[in-house]
Design an enzyme around this catalytic site. Structure first.
Site, short mmCIF file in Angstrom:
data_model
loop_
_atom_site.label_atom_id
_atom_site.label_comp_id
_atom_site.label_asym_id
_atom_site.label_seq_id
_atom_site.Cartn_x
_atom_site.Cartn_y
_atom_site.Cartn_z
N SER A 178 -31.75 -40.30 -9.85
CA SER A 178 -31.27 -39.05 -9.29
C SER A 178 -30.20 -39.32 -8.23
O SER A 178 -29.42 -40.25 -8.38
CB SER A 178 -32.46 -38.25 -8.72
N ASP A 192 -30.67 -36.46 -15.16
CA ASP A 192 -31.46 -37.09 -14.10
C ASP A 192 -32.52 -38.04 -14.66
O ASP A 192 -33.36 -37.65 -15.47
CB ASP A 192 -32.13 -35.98 -13.29
#
Length: 302
Positions: A65, A214
């Site tokens: 992330s 992500d």
């Protein structure tokens, strides 16, 4: 020539420990570990000199992330073959750019528009994120990181995790992606930012395509004790960002805690002191390990 080699971390085979840094916090919450890392780096600099950086002490730095972006910022080389960013620069990066990466809608219909965006597509177009990451990291690839970096992502076309690491590029040339592409991909949290598409070239000359989101979709730390706006991934107001910085500073003053596996609650650890005191001790251990490696390779510490 000797000075150039002094900027490269020595292999763990010359030391007593393998050092790994795993960074927590998603979205704008990455500003909390950035605050902690800035403190740790300041302690290392007190011991070994102002030019020292986090990457000089860890064999592996890993996360996904927006923390994947932090990993790249800590490990990407500048023109002098030293890290492009000091840890203290990361907090400034969040404060300066998050309000533009996650622009906040205002007015009486703001909540309705947010909901509509979440239904029809990502809440944010990601254009500013793409521009600033490419500008900051340039064309540096993961093979060039100053210590080993590991950044998990998730390919939505293949429906499987894709891990980019300094280790893999030695045997898989197609994994030697540009750091900015990896960071944009691993920061693309579903519903918040669009998936990122790019291509790399393998050793056989063939192109390999990636459609990334992500990495937290597949590899994530689920622990989160934040509440209210501070628990949000994207409420990037100046007030909320400053709250998150303060949370990081306050965390340094709190007692070292561990999770009680029976109750699931955090409990203070006796005789460990505060997190700040623990990090000061940790800095001494990292410095000692680094000096031991240099001594065994017959090189003088910086």
């Amino acid at each position: 020539m000797a000075k150039r080699w002094l900027s490269i971390i020595q292999p763990p085979t010359y030391g007593d420990s393998i050092t790994i840094l795993s960074i927590d916090g998603g979205g704008i919450r990455g500003i909390i570990p950035a605050t902690i890392l800035a403190f740790l780096e300041s302690q290392l600099q007190k011991l070994d000199g102002e030019e020292m950086r986090i990457a000089d002490y860890f064999d592996v730095i890993a996360e996904t992330s927006t923390k994947g972006l932090v990993t790249a910022m800590l490990t990407a080389p500048g023109d002098d073959n030293r890290p492009l960013f000091a840890a203290k620069d990361i907090t400034s990066f969040y404060l300066e750019h998050c309000t533009k990466i996650f622009p906040q809608r205002r007015g009486p219909f703001a909540s309705c528009l947010k909901f509509l965006n979440a239904v029809v597509g990502p809440k944010y177009n990601g254009k500013y994120l793409h521009d600033v990451v490419k500008r900051k990291l340039g064309d540096k690839s993961i093979a060039e990181t100053l210590t080993n970096a590991v950044i998990p992502t998730f390919d939505i076309r293949r429906l499987q995790p894709i891990i980019f690491s300094t280790y893999q590029v030695k045997s898989h040339k197609s994994k030697n992606a540009v750091l900015s592409d990896i960071c944009i991909g691993t920061s693309a949290a579903p519903t918040y930012l669009p998936a990122h598409y790019f291509e790399t070239k393998g050793s056989n000359g063939k192109l390999k395509s990636y459609h990334l989101v992500d990495g937290g979709v597949a590899a994530n730390n689920p622990d989160d004790n934040l509440t209210g706006t501070t628990s949000s991934v994207d409420i990037a107001t100046k007030e909320n960002l400053e709250k998150l910085v303060q949370i990081g500073k306050d965390l340094l003053k709190k007692s070292v805690s561990r999770v009680n596996l029976e109750t699931g609650l955090f409990e203070p650890v006796e005789n460990e002191g505060t997190n700040e005191q623990a990090l000061i001790r940790f800095a001494r251990l990292l410095s000692k390990e680094r000096r031991l490696r240099w001594q065994r390779t017959r090189l003088t510490p910086v």
